[in-house]
Design an enzyme around this catalytic site. Structure first.
Site, mmCIF file in Angstrom:
data_model
loop_
_atom_site.group_PDB
_atom_site.id
_atom_site.type_symbol
_atom_site.label_atom_id
_atom_site.label_comp_id
_atom_site.label_asym_id
_atom_site.label_seq_id
_atom_site.Cartn_x
_atom_site.Cartn_y
_atom_site.Cartn_z
ATOM 1 N N GLU A 1 0.008 106.448 57.949
ATOM 2 C CA GLU A 1 0.294 107.694 56.929
ATOM 3 C C GLU A 1 0.314 107.128 55.409
ATOM 4 O O GLU A 1 -0.067 107.869 54.559
ATOM 5 C CB GLU A 1 1.668 108.207 57.081
ATOM 6 C CG GLU A 1 1.723 109.296 58.530
ATOM 7 C CD GLU A 1 1.660 108.339 59.882
ATOM 8 O OE1 GLU A 1 2.146 106.991 59.661
ATOM 9 O OE2 GLU A 1 1.268 108.859 61.022
ATOM 10 N N HIS B 1 9.793 115.176 66.578
ATOM 11 C CA HIS B 1 8.737 116.085 66.547
ATOM 12 C C HIS B 1 9.529 117.431 66.055
ATOM 13 O O HIS B 1 8.862 118.505 66.355
ATOM 14 C CB HIS B 1 8.041 116.357 67.897
ATOM 15 C CG HIS B 1 7.167 115.020 68.197
ATOM 16 N ND1 HIS B 1 8.047 114.172 68.812
ATOM 17 C CD2 HIS B 1 5.962 114.512 68.129
ATOM 18 C CE1 HIS B 1 7.355 112.824 69.156
ATOM 19 N NE2 HIS B 1 5.892 113.296 68.704
#
Lengths: 355, 438
Positions: free
Chosen positions: A78, A147
Site C-alpha cells: 500500500e 476487514h
C-alpha cells in the site's frame, strides 16, 4: 453514452419502468468507466483490480475495455500504491488507486499524510496530488477486526485531504466523479455493507436489494454530485440526525420504526463539511444526534459535536447525543453487539426527546 | 529472564540442555572519537578493472558489479578502462565549475546559519560528484526526485542561486512562501521534485513518475537519490518492487556516505553486504561506484539512463562515498566518529581528483583553479547580498499571513477562511499600529 454502460448495469436495468437501477458496486464501476473514457490521464490500479476486476467487482471489465496500461494490478504494497500515485500525479496523471480494504491503508499513511496531502502546500502549487484513493470500509459483513474498520477520522484530521463517503448508488457515482476531477487528494470510502443494498440495522430482517430504493436510479454517463454538500434524507422538526455511509440507512429505519420525525442529513463529505446545512437544521430542531460506526473517542462525531456546540449552543434544548461503535477492535462473533444498531440509536433518541 | 509459557511443548528452558545462549548483535562502527583510523580493510580495486556490460543486458549480468567498485580515475589521475565516459575537456571544466560553485555555496550558507540568518543548512562536502556528475549524465528534462543533499543537481541544471538563498532565508522572495525548512527546494521548471524531509518517500514517487512516463509513451525518465541509511525504510522496498514489476524507466541512486546522522551504515545492513547488492534480489540492474570519482559517477548514471531510455529497465546504483561534514548545522559529528576518518578516506576528494585529471590532460592548471574558486566565492557573496534585500529568517520580511492558509487545498474552504481571519485578527491585536519596522 451507451458505451459507458457495463455488462453488470445492463443486467440490473429495470425492464418494466425503463429506469436504470444500479447497486453501489455497479454505480462505482460506471463512474470509473465514464472517467477512464472521458479523461485520458486517469489510471486505475490496486491489488486484484485488473484482470480479475477487484475483490468486490468494482473494477470488473475495466481492464478489458480500457487496456492494461490504464487499469492494472499492483504488488501487495500500500505504501507503494500511494507512493507511485503521488509520482504519477506529479507527472500529470489523475490516479485512482484502490486500497482493497480501509483496514489495509495504514502502510500507505506516510505517503498520504506527509506527501499527497502536503504537496500543493510545500511546493506552493508547483506540484499537486490529484488522486482519489478508493477503499471499501466499515463493518456489518462479519469481516473481523481487519476487514471492518472505519478510519475516516484519521484522514479528516489531516490538513490537505478531503474525505468522502457515499450512502447511495446515485451519490456513489456522482461523488466519485467529483472526487476524481478534484485537484486535491480525496479519500473515498465505500461502505461495503451497503454495496448490494441499503441496511436498516435490523440484521435479522431479510436483505433489501438496492432496486427498491429510490436512490438506486442512476443516470447514464457523466454527472457530478458536488463535494461539500449534504443530502437531506428526511425532513422533520423533532431532531437533527447527522450521519454518513451505512448509518444513514440505519438512522432512517430507526426513526421510522419509532415514529420520530427527524431532519436526517447525509453528510456525504466530512472535509469539506456542509456546515451551513448542519447549522440551519440544528437551529431549527434544537436537538442533535450524531451517528457513526467508527470507534467513539476522537471519532468524527467529536468534531461534529464541537461544531454544533460552538455554533448552535443557544438553540439546543438537550445535550448532543453521539451514537458510535465502541472503543474496541471490531469483533467477529460479537459484531452486532459492537455495531451501533437500533437499540443504541433508539435510546439516544429517547434521551434527546425526553428533555 | 522472560517467562516461557508453562505448558509449552518444551518446558525445560535452557536448564540441563546443551543449547548455547543466544546473543544480540548491535552493530558498532570501526572507529569512535579519538580512534586512529585505518581503512586498509576496504577493498579498493584498480581503476579501469571493472567489466562494462551492454546497457540493455539482463539485470543479472550486472551481479559482479554490485560487489565491485566501478572506478575510472587512477592514481595517475588518468581515465582508465571501459567505463571512461570520454568527456570533452569543456565538459570536464563545466563539471569542475559546478563543483566549485557548490562548495563555495555550501561554505557561505553554513556560515550564514551560524550568523543567525537562517535556522538550518546541510552541506554535501565530499559528495559533490554524486549529484553534479550524475545530473550531467541525465537529460535536462528527466525528472529528478532528490533527497536533501542534492543541491548539486540544481546547480548543474542552472537553477538561479538567488532562488536557493531566498528559500534558505525563508524571506519574501522565497517561491515556496517560507513554508519549507531551508534547502527543501522545489522547481518544476527544472524538473526537480519538491523535497520532502521524510526519508525515502521520494523513491516510490520517482517510480510512479517513471511509470506515468511509460504509460504515456513519453521518452523522459526519472531518477531519485536516497541515503544508504534511508534504504532501511519500507518505501525503498516499495520503490524497488514497483520498479522491477513494471520495468519502470527509473534510476535509484543510493548515496552511501557511511553515516546517517550518528548511525553508521551498519544500521542499514551495510555490515553484511553492499547496498548495490540489494538491487539484485529484486532483479534490478545493480552497480556499485566510487562516489568520489566524477567520471565513474557520470559513466554509471549515463549507463543507467541509456538503459532506462531503451526500455531495458531500472537500475540501482550505490555511490560509495564519505560525508565529510556533519549531517546538518544541527549535528556535531565529533561526538560519535573519529575526525581522522575524513583525512584518511581512501577515495580522496572528488573536486581535487577532477582538477588533477584536467591538469594531467594539460587542460587546466592551479592558477585557473584559484581564479575559479575566487570567482565562485565572489558570485555567492554577491548573490547572498542580493537575496538579503528580501530579508533573512525572523526579520519580518516574510510572506503575508494569509498565504499560510493558501495551497492547503486548491480552493479555500470555510474552516480555513475562518482560521485565516483569526490569524489576521491576532496580528492586528498584537501590532495595532501595523507590523514593526526592522
Amino acid at each position: 453514452m451507451s458505451e459507458t454502460v457495463t455488462k453488470n448495469s445492463v443486467k440490473s436495468a429495470d425492464k418494466e419502468s425503463g429506469e436504470r437501477r444500479l447497486n453501489m458496486i455497479e454505480a462505482i464501476n460506471e463512474a470509473l468507466d465514464v472517467m477512464l473514457a472521458r479523461d485520458p490521464d486517469t489510471v486505475v490500479f490496486g491489488e486484484d483490480v485488473g484482470y480479475f476486476g477487484g475483490v468486490f467487482r468494482c473494477t470488473a471489465g475495466l481492464q478489458e475495455k480500457h487496456g492494461k496500461s490504464r487499469v492494472f494490478d499492483t504488488p501487495i504494497n500500500e505504501c507503494g500504491i500511494i507512493g507511485v500515485a503521488v509520482g504519477m500525479g506529479a507527472y500529470g496523471l489523475r490516479p485512482i488507486p484502490e486500497i482493497q480494504f480501509a483496514d489495509y491503508i495504514y502502510p500507505g499513511l506516510d505517503q498520504l499524510i506527509s506527501e499527497a496531502a502536503r504537496l500543493r502546500y510545500r511546493s506552493a502549487g508547483e506540484y499537486i496530488a490529484p488522486m482519489t484513493v478508493r477503499s471499501p470500509f466499515g463493518g456489518g459483513i462479519f469481516g473481523g477486526q481487519t476487514h471492518s474498520q472505519s478510519p475516516e477520522s484519521l484522514f479528516t484530521h489531516v490538513s490537505g485531504l478531503k474525505t468522502v463517503i457515499p450512502a447511495t448508488p446515485y451519490d456513489a457515482k456522482g461523488l466519485l466523479i467529483s472526487a476524481i476531477e478534484d485537484n486535491d487528494p480525496v479519500i473515498f470510502f465505500e461502505p461495503k455493507r451497503i454495496y448490494n443494498g441499503p441496511f436498516s440495522g435490523f440484521y435479522d430482517n431479510p436483505v433489501e436489494p438496492w432496486k427498491r430504493h429510490k436512490d438506486s436510479i442512476v443516470p447514464e454517463g457523466y454527472y457530478k454530485v458536488p463535494l461539500g454538500k449534504a443530502r437531506q434524507v428526511t425532513k422533520g422538526e423533532q431532531m437533527t440526525v447527522l450521519a454518513y455511509g451505512t448509518m444513514v440507512h440505519v438512522a432512517e429505519a430507526v426513526c421510522e420504526a419509532k415514529g420520530v420525525e427527524a431532519d436526517i442529513l447525509d453528510l456525504r463529505t466530512m472535509v469539506p463539511l456542509d456546515i451551513e446545512a448542519i447549522e440551519a437544521s440544528v437551529k431549527r430542531t434544537g436537538r442533535c444526534m450524531i451517528v457513526h460506526e467508527a470507534t467513539r473517542t476522537s471519532g468524527f462525531g467529536a468534531e461534529l459535536s464541537a461544531l454544533v456546540q460552538e455554533r448552535c449552543f443557544y438553540h439546543l434544548e438537550a445535550p448532543i447525543e453521539r451514537v458510535t461503535g465502541f472503543d474496541t477492535p471490531y469483533p467477529h462473533s460479537l459484531e452486532w453487539a459492537y455495531f451501533p444498531g437500533p437499540v443504541r440509536l433508539g435510546e439516544a433518541i429517547d434521551r434527546l426527546l425526553k428533555e | 529472564m522472560a517467562d516461557r509459557p508453562k505448558d509449552a511443548a518444551s518446558t525445560q528452558g535452557n536448564a540441563g540442555q546443551n543449547k548455547p545462549s543466544l546473543t544480540l548483535h548491535v552493530p558498532e562502527p570501526h572507529y569512535r572519537p579519538g580512534d586512529t583510523v585505518d581503512y586498509s580493510h576496504l577493498d579498493i580495486p584498480e581503476a579501469g578493472a571493472q567489466i562494462r556490460p551492454d546497457e540493455v543486458c539482463e539485470a543479472k549480468e550486472t551481479a559482479p558489479l554490485a560487489h565491485d567498485l566501478i572506478r575510472v580515475l587512477g592514481e595517475d589521475n588518468k581515465a582508465h578502462g571501459p567505463w571512461d565516459p570520454k568527456l570533452t575537456p569543456d565538459t570536464l571544466r563545466e563539471m569542475l565549475g559546478h563543483f566549485a560553485l557548490v562548495r563555495a555555496f555550501d561554505e557561505r550558507m553554513f556560515r550564514g546559519q551560524r550568523q543567525g540568518k537562517t535556522s538550518f543548512y546541510m552541506k554535501c562536502t565530499g559528495e559533490e560528484a554524486t549529484s553534479v556528475s550524475t545530473a550531467m549524465a541525465l537529460a535536462g528534462d528527466d525528472m529528478v526526485f532528490p533527497s536533501y543533499r542534492q543541491q548539486g543537481v540544481l546547480i548543474a541544471r542552472g537553477y538561479p542561486l538567488i532562488e536557493m538563498i531566498n528559500q534558505i532565508y525563508s524571506n519574501k522572495g522565497d517561491k515556496l512562501k517560507g513554508r519549507q525548512l531551508p534547502i527543501m527546494y522545489s522547481s518544476r521548471k527544472h524538473s526537480f521534485f519538491t523535497i520532502s524531509g521524510n526519508l525515502a518517500t521520494q523513491t516510490p514517487q520517482a517510480v510512479g513518475w517513471a511509470m506515468a512516463s511509460a504509460i504515456k509513451g513519453d521518452s523522459r525518465i526519472a531518477a531519485t537519490w536516497v541515503g544508504e541509511g534511508s534504504t532501511a525504510e519500507g518505501d525503498f522496498h516499495s520503490a524497488c518492487t514497483f520498479a522491477t514489476v513494471y520495468n519502470a524507466p527509473v534510476i535509484l541512486n543510493v548515496i552511501n556516505n557511511q553515516w546517517a546522522i550518528s548511525s553508521f551504515s551498519g544500521f542499514a545492513g551495510g555490515e553484511r553486504t553492499t547496498f548495490a547488492a540489494r538491487g539484485l534480489g529484486y532483479g534490478l540492474a545493480s552497480l556499485r561506484v566510487d562516489g568520489n570519482d566524477p567520471l565513474a559517477c557520470y559513466a554509471a548514471e549515463k549507463w543507467a539512463a541509456d538503459r532506462a531510455r531503451a526500455n531495458a529497465g531500472p537500475t540501482l546504483i550505490e555511490f560509495f562515498t564519505y560525508r565529510a561534514e556533519g549531517h546538518s548545522t544541527s549535528d556535531d559529528p565529533s561526538g560519535y566518529r573519529s575526525a581522522e576518518e575524513r583525512e584518511e578516506w581512501p577515495l580522496g576528494d572528488p573536486i581535487n581528483r577532477l582538477k588533477k585529471h584536467l591538469i594531467a590532460l594539460g587542460e587546466w592548471d592551479e592558477e585557473r583553479q584559484a581564479a575559479l574558486d575566487v570567482e565562485c566565492v565572489d558570485l555567492v557573496k554577491k548573490t547572498t547580498k542580493e537575496a538579503e534585500k528580501n530579508g533573512i529568517l525572523g526579520h519580518g520580511l516574510h510572506h503575508p499571513f494569509h498565504t499560510m492558509f493558501e495551497d492547503v487545498f486548491e480552493e479555500l474552504p470555510w474552516h480555513l477562511q475562518e482560521q485565516a481571519e483569526q490569524a489576521i485578527h491576532e496580528r492586528e491585536t498584537k501590532f495595532p499600529e501595523g507590523l514593526p519596522k526592522q
